[in-house]
Write an enzyme that holds these catalytic residues in place. Structure first.
Site, PDB file in Angstrom:
ATOM      1  N   SER A  40       0.825  -1.210   0.000  1.00  0.00           N
ATOM      2  CA  SER A  40       0.000   0.000   0.000  1.00  0.00           C
ATOM      3  C   SER A  40       0.864   1.266   0.000  1.00  0.00           C
ATOM      4  O   SER A  40       1.611   1.517  -0.944  1.00  0.00           O
ATOM      5  CB  SER A  40      -0.952  -0.056   1.200  1.00  0.00           C
ATOM      6  N   HIS A  41       0.781   2.047   1.070  1.00  0.00           N
ATOM      7  CA  HIS A  41       1.604   3.252   1.218  1.00  0.00           C
ATOM      8  C   HIS A  41       3.093   2.933   1.080  1.00  0.00           C
ATOM      9  O   HIS A  41       3.846   3.679   0.435  1.00  0.00           O
ATOM     10  CB  HIS A  41       1.276   3.872   2.585  1.00  0.00           C
TER      11      HIS A  41
END
Length: 252
Positions: A126-127
């Site tokens: 994700s991030h």
């Protein structure tokens, strides 16, 4: 130089067969927003156990330094804090504080790689995946005379955004210009078709596939924004890692 180590040829039915052993990839893992290295280790445990047992990959873990609220799916009490991101997330377009936070994270991660590496590659969820995509693209752009493989010879993206900044309406604006500088290294993309970032994960895969079509792997599954643990999906992910290891081992 190739990472593969040939063993002595063996013979079956008078046909020479070359048995080749490839060392495990050493990967530095970057967690998602509002997580920490221990949570990431927990979420990757099923995959890591299989990859390490089969000598395909072994994991080390980096931790962000920006303390935040728990991220999506992170339940306090079930997962112990404090919770971190690598930089202010999501970053806003034109926000100097956010840009400074990203620059600080960039420098911190380069220091971790220098101190704890070398690593064969980076893995981001994700991030963390968005950040590692920005890290490698920026490094390649800003250091054209330096081999980016001092940082990573491959990258793994799990449900990851491309580099972006949010507009005032909180819509991600992808930095396609920066993404052009991403190095031509083998990549593996694990994408959930029910994930709310599925569209963006697919864009990241497609753009990197255009740069290195023969060494860009894709594994899709029906789950959402999570690191897959279902045995059938894990089998597909492990197969993707095997191909990634092969691509890295024979990339030179």
């Amino acid at each position: 130089m190739s990472r593969a180590h040939p063993k002595q040829p063996v013979t079956g039915r008078n046909i020479p067969i070359l048995a080749i052993t490839m060392p495990a990839l050493k990967l530095l893992c970057l967690h998602g927003a509002g997580m920490n290295s221990e949570i990431m280790k927990s979420h990757l445990s099923s995959l890591a156990k299989t990859l390490e047992y089969r000598n395909i990959a072994q994991f080390a873990y980096a931790e962000g330094s920006v303390e935040t609220e728990p991220g999506p799916g992170i339940t306090p009490g079930l997962y112990e804090g404090p919770y971190y991101s690598f930089h202010i997330w999501p970053p806003k377009a034109g926000n100097l504080q956010d840009e400074e936070s990203i620059q600080n994270a960039y420098e911190e991660l380069l220091e971790i790689i220098d101190d704890e590496g070398p690593f064969d590659g980076l893995l981001g969820f994700s991030h963390g995946g968005s950040f590692l995509a920005e890290l490698l693209a920026r490094y390649a752009r800003d250091n054209p005379a330096t081999d980016v493989e001092r940082l990573a010879r491959c990258a793994v993206f799990i449900n990851s955004f491309p580099p972006f900044r949010n507009d005032p309406d909180q819509n991600p604006i992808i930095d396609y210009e920066l993404l052009k500088h991403f190095p031509k290294i083998p990549t593996l993309h694990v994408v959930g078709t029910s994930d709310f970032v599925h569209e963006y994960s697919t864009i990241l895969y497609e753009k990197l596939h255009q740069k290195a079509p023969t060494s860009t792997g894709l594994v899709t599954h029906s789950k959402g924004h999570e690191i897959p643990r279902d045995p059938k999906v894990l089998d597909k992910v492990v197969a993707g890692f095997e191909k990634l290891n092969f691509a890295v081992s024979f990339s030179h």
